[in-house]
Design a protein around this motif. Structure first.
Motif, PDB file in Angstrom:
ATOM      1  N   ASP A  17     118.224  14.401  70.812  1.00 43.98           N
ATOM      2  CA  ASP A  17     119.659  14.931  70.855  1.00 43.98           C
ATOM      3  C   ASP A  17     119.878  16.126  71.108  1.00 43.98           C
ATOM      4  O   ASP A  17     120.033  17.211  70.272  1.00 43.98           O
ATOM      5  CB  ASP A  17     120.338  14.454  69.369  1.00 43.98           C
ATOM      6  N   CYS A 144     129.064  15.060  65.770  1.00 38.41           N
ATOM      7  CA  CYS A 144     128.402  16.102  66.416  1.00 38.41           C
ATOM      8  C   CYS A 144     129.558  16.740  67.164  1.00 38.41           C
ATOM      9  O   CYS A 144     129.745  17.946  67.218  1.00 38.41           O
ATOM     10  CB  CYS A 144     127.443  15.544  67.294  1.00 38.41           C
ATOM     11  N   THR A 178     125.880  29.145  69.338  1.00 34.28           N
ATOM     12  CA  THR A 178     124.697  28.253  69.661  1.00 34.28           C
ATOM     13  C   THR A 178     123.612  29.206  69.576  1.00 34.28           C
ATOM     14  O   THR A 178     123.429  30.305  69.705  1.00 34.28           O
ATOM     15  CB  THR A 178     124.652  27.553  71.042  1.00 34.28           C
ATOM     16  N   ASN A 182     116.328  28.040  69.192  1.00 34.99           N
ATOM     17  CA  ASN A 182     116.069  26.694  68.323  1.00 34.99           C
ATOM     18  C   ASN A 182     116.461  25.557  68.948  1.00 34.99           C
ATOM     19  O   ASN A 182     115.733  24.681  68.863  1.00 34.99           O
ATOM     20  CB  ASN A 182     116.866  26.920  66.782  1.00 34.99           C
ATOM     21  N   THR A 183     117.621  25.667  69.332  1.00 38.59           N
ATOM     22  CA  THR A 183     118.269  24.302  69.714  1.00 38.59           C
ATOM     23  C   THR A 183     118.149  23.661  71.321  1.00 38.59           C
ATOM     24  O   THR A 183     118.620  22.823  71.553  1.00 38.59           O
ATOM     25  CB  THR A 183     119.773  24.143  69.360  1.00 38.59           C
ATOM     26  N   ASP A 206     127.223  34.810  66.415  1.00 39.12           N
ATOM     27  CA  ASP A 206     126.667  33.881  65.499  1.00 39.12           C
ATOM     28  C   ASP A 206     126.864  34.415  64.139  1.00 39.12           C
ATOM     29  O   ASP A 206     127.465  35.416  64.097  1.00 39.12           O
ATOM     30  CB  ASP A 206     125.150  33.555  65.493  1.00 39.12           C
ATOM     31  N   GLY A 225     133.546  30.467  60.827  1.00 39.59           N
ATOM     32  CA  GLY A 225     134.807  29.934  61.062  1.00 39.59           C
ATOM     33  C   GLY A 225     135.750  31.013  61.367  1.00 39.59           C
ATOM     34  O   GLY A 225     137.110  30.896  61.277  1.00 39.59           O
ATOM     35  N   ASP A 227     135.801  32.709  64.730  1.00 41.26           N
ATOM     36  CA  ASP A 227     135.607  32.963  65.951  1.00 41.26           C
ATOM     37  C   ASP A 227     136.825  32.737  66.836  1.00 41.26           C
ATOM     38  O   ASP A 227     137.145  33.376  67.679  1.00 41.26           O
ATOM     39  CB  ASP A 227     134.700  31.684  66.813  1.00 41.26           C
ATOM     40  N   TYR A 301     127.826  24.559  70.175  1.00 42.66           N
ATOM     41  CA  TYR A 301     128.226  23.222  69.366  1.00 42.66           C
ATOM     42  C   TYR A 301     128.529  23.988  67.791  1.00 42.66           C
ATOM     43  O   TYR A 301     129.449  23.751  67.327  1.00 42.66           O
ATOM     44  CB  TYR A 301     127.433  22.011  68.938  1.00 42.66           C
ATOM     45  N   GLY A 302     127.585  24.879  67.355  1.00 40.35           N
ATOM     46  CA  GLY A 302     127.474  25.203  65.876  1.00 40.35           C
ATOM     47  C   GLY A 302     128.970  25.767  65.500  1.00 40.35           C
ATOM     48  O   GLY A 302     129.074  25.577  64.298  1.00 40.35           O
ATOM     49  N   SER A 585     122.545  25.924  59.295  1.00 42.79           N
ATOM     50  CA  SER A 585     122.026  26.094  60.825  1.00 42.79           C
ATOM     51  C   SER A 585     120.846  25.554  61.012  1.00 42.79           C
ATOM     52  O   SER A 585     120.049  25.423  60.100  1.00 42.79           O
ATOM     53  CB  SER A 585     121.888  27.367  61.282  1.00 42.79           C
ATOM     54  N   PRO A 586     120.551  24.798  62.152  1.00 43.32           N
ATOM     55  CA  PRO A 586     119.410  24.108  62.658  1.00 43.32           C
ATOM     56  C   PRO A 586     118.143  24.941  62.350  1.00 43.32           C
ATOM     57  O   PRO A 586     118.042  26.031  63.248  1.00 43.32           O
ATOM     58  CB  PRO A 586     119.648  23.456  63.770  1.00 43.32           C
ATOM     59  N   ALA A 587     117.217  24.546  61.931  1.00 44.03           N
ATOM     60  CA  ALA A 587     115.926  25.070  61.749  1.00 44.03           C
ATOM     61  C   ALA A 587     115.049  24.875  63.419  1.00 44.03           C
ATOM     62  O   ALA A 587     115.364  23.994  63.976  1.00 44.03           O
ATOM     63  CB  ALA A 587     115.087  24.396  60.821  1.00 44.03           C
ATOM     64  N   ARG A 588     114.164  25.929  63.606  1.00 50.19           N
ATOM     65  CA  ARG A 588     113.764  25.598  64.916  1.00 50.19           C
ATOM     66  C   ARG A 588     112.841  24.554  65.017  1.00 50.19           C
ATOM     67  O   ARG A 588     112.761  23.918  66.114  1.00 50.19           O
ATOM     68  CB  ARG A 588     112.771  26.987  65.309  1.00 50.19           C
ATOM     69  N   PHE A 590     112.720  21.476  63.545  1.00 52.34           N
ATOM     70  CA  PHE A 590     113.131  20.310  62.950  1.00 52.34           C
ATOM     71  C   PHE A 590     114.167  19.951  63.756  1.00 52.34           C
ATOM     72  O   PHE A 590     114.891  20.872  64.502  1.00 52.34           O
ATOM     73  CB  PHE A 590     114.051  20.192  61.602  1.00 52.34           C
ATOM     74  N   ASN A 592     117.581  17.938  63.766  1.00 55.13           N
ATOM     75  CA  ASN A 592     118.343  17.210  62.607  1.00 55.13           C
ATOM     76  C   ASN A 592     117.222  16.742  61.660  1.00 55.13           C
ATOM     77  O   ASN A 592     116.371  17.476  61.271  1.00 55.13           O
ATOM     78  CB  ASN A 592     119.185  16.135  63.351  1.00 55.13           C
TER      79      ASN A 592
HETATM   80  N1  LIG Z   1     115.489  22.827  66.587  1.00 51.89           N
HETATM   81  C1  LIG Z   1     116.693  22.010  66.691  1.00 51.89           C
HETATM   82  N2  LIG Z   1     117.210  21.855  68.054  1.00 51.89           N
HETATM   83  C2  LIG Z   1     118.268  21.128  67.828  1.00 51.89           C
HETATM   84  C3  LIG Z   1     118.974  20.777  66.752  1.00 51.89           C
HETATM   85  C4  LIG Z   1     118.338  20.718  65.502  1.00 51.89           C
HETATM   86  O1  LIG Z   1     118.585  20.327  64.439  1.00 51.89           O
HETATM   87  N3  LIG Z   1     117.197  21.803  65.503  1.00 51.89           N
HETATM   88  N4  LIG Z   1     119.934  19.742  66.930  1.00 51.89           N
HETATM   89  C5  LIG Z   1     120.363  19.110  68.065  1.00 51.89           C
HETATM   90  C6  LIG Z   1     121.786  18.789  68.303  1.00 51.89           C
HETATM   91  S1  LIG Z   1     122.083  17.312  67.519  1.00 51.89           S
HETATM   92  C7  LIG Z   1     122.858  19.638  68.558  1.00 51.89           C
HETATM   93  S2  LIG Z   1     124.418  18.760  68.479  1.00 51.89           S
HETATM   94  C8  LIG Z   1     122.439  20.822  69.036  1.00 51.89           C
HETATM   95  C9  LIG Z   1     123.430  22.021  68.375  1.00 51.89           C
HETATM   96  O2  LIG Z   1     122.901  23.094  68.832  1.00 51.89           O
HETATM   97  P1  LIG Z   1     123.960  24.406  68.876  1.00 51.89           P
HETATM   98  O3  LIG Z   1     125.167  24.244  69.727  1.00 51.89           O
HETATM   99  O4  LIG Z   1     123.153  25.549  68.904  1.00 51.89           O
HETATM  100  O5  LIG Z   1     124.786  24.218  67.340  1.00 51.89           O
HETATM  101  P2  LIG Z   1     124.254  24.429  65.841  1.00 51.89           P
HETATM  102  O6  LIG Z   1     122.728  24.081  66.005  1.00 51.89           O
HETATM  103  O7  LIG Z   1     124.846  23.506  65.048  1.00 51.89           O
HETATM  104  O8  LIG Z   1     124.639  25.825  65.416  1.00 51.89           O
HETATM  105  C10 LIG Z   1     124.282  26.994  66.396  1.00 51.89           C
HETATM  106  C11 LIG Z   1     124.530  28.314  65.787  1.00 51.89           C
HETATM  107  O9  LIG Z   1     125.720  28.434  65.454  1.00 51.89           O
HETATM  108  C12 LIG Z   1     125.834  29.388  64.360  1.00 51.89           C
HETATM  109  N5  LIG Z   1     127.158  29.150  63.510  1.00 51.89           N
HETATM  110  C13 LIG Z   1     127.665  28.224  62.513  1.00 51.89           C
HETATM  111  N6  LIG Z   1     128.931  28.593  61.962  1.00 51.89           N
HETATM  112  C14 LIG Z   1     129.337  29.301  63.052  1.00 51.89           C
HETATM  113  C15 LIG Z   1     130.621  30.198  63.240  1.00 51.89           C
HETATM  114  O10 LIG Z   1     131.541  29.988  62.458  1.00 51.89           O
HETATM  115  N7  LIG Z   1     130.544  30.916  64.162  1.00 51.89           N
HETATM  116  C16 LIG Z   1     129.496  31.476  65.036  1.00 51.89           C
HETATM  117  N8  LIG Z   1     129.671  32.197  65.924  1.00 51.89           N
HETATM  118  N9  LIG Z   1     128.463  30.744  64.991  1.00 51.89           N
HETATM  119  C17 LIG Z   1     128.202  29.887  63.958  1.00 51.89           C
HETATM  120  C18 LIG Z   1     124.590  28.749  63.365  1.00 51.89           C
HETATM  121  O11 LIG Z   1     124.002  29.677  62.687  1.00 51.89           O
HETATM  122  C19 LIG Z   1     123.645  28.638  64.748  1.00 51.89           C
HETATM  123  O12 LIG Z   1     122.881  29.687  64.708  1.00 51.89           O
HETATM  124  O13 LIG Z   1     121.294  21.213  69.018  1.00 51.89           O
HETATM  125  C20 LIG Z   1     120.147  20.152  69.201  1.00 51.89           C
HETATM  126  N10 LIG Z   1     118.926  21.069  69.258  1.00 51.89           N
END
Ligand SMILES: Nc1nc2c(c(=O)[nH]1)N[C@H]1C(S)=C(S)[C@@H](COP(=O)(O)OP(=O)(O)OC[C@H]3O[C@@H](n4cnc5c(=O)[nH]c(N)nc54)[C@H](O)[C@@H]3O)O[C@H]1N2
Ligand SMILES: Nc1nc2c(c(=O)[nH]1)N[C@H]1C(S)=C(S)[C@@H](COP(=O)(O)OP(=O)(O)OC[C@H]3O[C@@H](n4cnc5c(=O)[nH]c(N)nc54)[C@H](O)[C@@H]3O)O[C@H]1N2
Ligand code: SF4
Ligand SMILES: [Mo]
Length: 696
Positions: A17, A144, A178, A182-183, A206, A225, A227, A301-302, A585-588, A590, A592
């Protein structure tokens, strides 16, 4: 890593995902065994780069703990005692339980539950065919995107955007909310190319000093929260200092002058007090955006995983409408291309059998649903039988205590089809072993790019593993569900779906492995108009109509949503009792809860940890490495504190998602998170928690 000569390789797609949906090359050592996994160099988005966790996929696919045989619970729920049984007996028990539930309470008491552990269209979505044919309860999938998508659609009207590969042609890439390091690692590939080849700058917004932030030239660290406030102040400066493109605004937006007037009081000083980020930094950030025609907003998304997440998403998208950067190559914005594919999923999902009047139970409220909360059951019968595929709600769903209580109910029959004995599988009555992506055929789309991709079976599955399609089709036969989709192979379903979605057929896809379906420049940049009937970007959206799925929602106090971008103060603000704001926030390494079973990910991530500002740590009488407890209105978890400079005071980060049993008491991080339904369309608020922090 170079290709090793004399080792056969196969082409595939990462099924996890993740917006990157990387094109893969997999070493095939024999018909059961894989070696290294690499990113395909020929794919113009993957460009040969994948994340480390998938690079060492051999560790996951050949993991000694993989489920290999159907299992039946012995003893009480969650006792951890199992007995093996045959597939026939196992499926017989599942079918019997489903028929019994249906007989007693009606079809609505069966709730098929799934998510995106695999993103393959056949294996992920086929469960809906069984649901629709049998008229089982619906599932509203809110983990999500239920916050982010309505926010993006509110302004732009269509879920597409500037070609992500255009980042290479940008002069400023703003990575907002985002953490791609990591993600979704490929965002960094393209952003770094722009930096290398044309000296582009990278900005990052972030809530802490992430791996992405460390690589950025401009670092905007804000409170979670907030932004919406930051975006408003940026746009205030853009209008004030003459960076707004007035001709573009007149042609392409709904109420530019009203919006400009609205922003007059949203100054950098106003935002600084909300975001915790100095006004001078906001000024400089806004100026850089204003001065850079080719500014590409890569929106994640974060930052939407907060109770005001949709409003904040909309506010950020408005920036590109104010500057008119959409007009330039390497400009505009991008969140997801999911609106581009337009699949005909009739056979995969049995859509012609779907009854839109059937209740949709909120995935994130699985706790209250299973605890028979009348609101969540929408006046219908209790859920007494479930089958789950590709998801681990006992770990990932909010308000974990309730989720666990619900899943433990004696009168609930639970079948979990899984690759590992997850926290959820541990609470099942029947556990079925599932194939992994290299062991079955499926088709994928790139959410973060523009390819339709084939992931064909490359190796034999171990033990008695079966794929999702086989399990659903078998169950359908046993409960009397008839549909041609149950009688087709995954390849036949893929071929039919491609042809009926006006795409090349399976044979062609097989030759090419992937197809680039990027829209033309004018369409992708909304230069032929935004996705609303009048073709205009909306600064003043119709929030009442903002839904993620037709017919569902709106939820929460939609009427209270500010009419134009703003700071909407509905987040869990800190209080005297709960003085901190926590993001998870997601670890690098893992994804989910996936990969948290692999030894190298566990080793790299260390142990469940909370990052704390040094002054906050000292104020609590704590030091680096101390064992601490975090408590919210929903529960308490125990982990270890780590000092973190790059964070605002009062903000905590617990990188996730650790297995529940890595925490003392077996209580995972989502013990702290809430499952209330934010406006307008509900959605998981994983980064919006007020908590206390105490020594353990
Ligand atoms: N390694 C790794 N990769 C992943 C995932 C994972 O769990 N781990 N998950 C997967 C999934 S399902 C998805 S949906 C995507 C999501 O990927 P992203 O779009 O990157 O979303 P998140 O990982 O939830 O969060 C991204 C960043 O948003 C920051 N953040 C949290 N709250 C706020 C805020 O209020 N404002 C701002 N500006 N930043 C904020 C967090 O600290 C984090 O660093 O990644 C995917 N990839
Ligand atoms: N605290 C906190 N919680 C979060 C988030 C967060 O940032 N912080 N992020 C949220 C987000 S964005 C999301 S999307 C959700 C995701 O939550 P989930 O959808 O539950 O994702 P995973 O935890 O990756 O679990 C997927 C499971 O599917 C299994 N699986 C994979 N492929 C297959 C298959 O082909 N067949 C079968 N039967 N099983 C398969 C895997 O073994 C794995 O156990 O988590 C949410 N929870
Ligand atoms: S970056 Fe995402 S899509 Fe690519 S290999 Fe890693 S998890 Fe899979
Ligand atoms: Mo997600």
């Amino acid at each position: 890593m170079n290709i090793r000569p004399n080792i056969k390789t196969g082409k595939s797609v990462c099924p996890h995902d993740c917006p990157s949906a990387c094109a893969l090359e997999v070493e095939l050592l024999d018909e059961h065994t894989i070696g290294r996994v690499r990113g395909s160099k020929d794919n113009s988005y993957t460009l040969g780069v994948i994340c480390e966790k998938v690079g060492r996929y051999a560790e996951r696919i050949h993991h000694p703990d993989r489920l290999l045989h159907p299992l039946k619970r012995k003893g009480a729920k969650g006792d951890g005692q199992w007995q093996r049984l045959s597939w026939d007996d196992a499926m017989g028990e599942v079918a019997e339980a489903f028929l019994k539930a249906e007989e007693r309470y009606g079809a609505l008491s069966v709730w098929p539950y799934y998510y995106a552990g695999t993103m393959g269209l056949v294996m992920r979505d086929g469960i809906n065919r069984l649901r629709h044919v049998k008229k089982y309860s619906g599932m509203y999938d809110t983990f999500c995107v239920a916050l982010s998508w309505p926010g993006f659609l509110a302004g732009c009207g269509r879920m597409t955007g500037s070609d992500p590969r255009e980042m290479q042609k940008s002069d400023l890439i703003v990575i907002w909310g985002t953490n791609p390091v990591n993600t979704q690692v490929n965002v960094m590939t393209h952003a770094s190319l722009a930096r290398k080849t044309r000296g582009a700058k990278i900005a990052c917004v972030d809530v802490y000093d992430t791996g992405t932030m460390k690589q950025a030239d401009v670092k905007m660290i804000i409170r979670p929260g907030t932004d919406g406030a930051l975006a408003c102040a940026v746009m205030h400066v853009l209008f004030r200092d003459g960076y707004a493109d007035r001709a573009y605004l007149e042609k392409y937006t709904d109420v530019p002058r009203e919006f400009e007037a609205h922003l007059q009081s949203r100054s950098p000083e106003w935002a600084a007090a909300i975001c915790g980020c100095p006004a001078a930094e906001i000024e400089a950030f806004a100026k850089l955006i204003g001065q850079t025609e080719r500014t590409y907003l890569r929106i994640g998304y974060g930052f939407t995983r907060s109770r005001n997440g949709s409003v904040n998403m909309h506010a950020v998208t408005a920036i590109a409408a104010v500057t008119g950067s959409w007009q330039h190559e390497g400009g505009g914005a991008f969140h997801s291309n999911s609106g581009m594919y337009k699949w005909n999923k009739t056979l995969i999902e049995g859509l012609e059998c779907r009854d839109p009047s059937i209740r949709q139970l909120d995935q994130s409220r699985i706790g209250p649903v299973l605890l028979n909360n009348p609101y969540d059951l929408a006046g219908g019968p209790p859920v007494t039988a479930m089958i789950m595929q590709n998801t681990n709600p006992a770990s990932v769903a909010p308000d974990q205590t309730k989720v666990r209580q619900g899943l433990m109910r004696d009168d609930l029959f639970l079948c979990v089809h899984e690759q590992f004995m997850t926290e959820t599988a541990q609470l099942a009555d029947i556990v079925l072993p599932a194939t992994m992506f290299l062991e079955h055929d499926d088709i994928y789309q790139g959410g973060g790019h523009q390819h339709i991709m084939l992931g064909a079976k490359l190796v034999e599955a171990p033990g008695e593993c079966r794929n999702n399609h086989e399990v659903i089709a078998d169950l359908a036969r046993r409960v009397g569900a008839k549909h041609q989709g149950f009688d087709m192979t995954p390849r036949e379903l893929i071929d039919w779906t491609l042809k009926n979605s006006n795409r090349p057929d399976l044979e062609k896809l097989e030759q090419e492995t992937w197809i680039d379906v990027q829209q033309d420049f004018e369409t992708a940049h909304f230069l032929n108009g935004f996705g609303h009937p009048d073709g205009k970007f909306r600064f003043k959206p119709d929030w009442q109509a903002a839904r993620f799925k037709p017919g569902i929602g709106p939820f929460g106090p939609v009427g209270d949503i500010p009419p134009m971008p703003d700071h909407w103060g509905v987040i869990e603000e800190a209080t005297e009792t709960y003085p901190f704001r926590l993001a998870t926030s997601p670890a690098r390494t893992f994804l989910n809860s996936t990969f948290n079973e692999t030894p190298s990910s566990r080793k790299r991530e260390g142990r469940p940890t909370v990052f704390v500002h040094p002054e906050d740590l000292a104020a609590q009488g704590l030091k680096d490495g101390d064992k601490v407890r975090l408590g919210s209105a929903r529960g308490v978890v125990t982990l270890h504190a780590k000092v973190m400079d790059g964070i605002r005071r009062g903000v905590l980060i617990a990188e996730s998602i650790w297995p529940n049993d890595a925490f003392e008491d077996g209580k995972g991080i989502n013990t702290l998170t809430g499952c209330d339904q934010p406006a307008p369309a509900a959605g998981g608020v994983f980064h919006d928690n007020r908590v206390w922090l105490k020594p353990a």
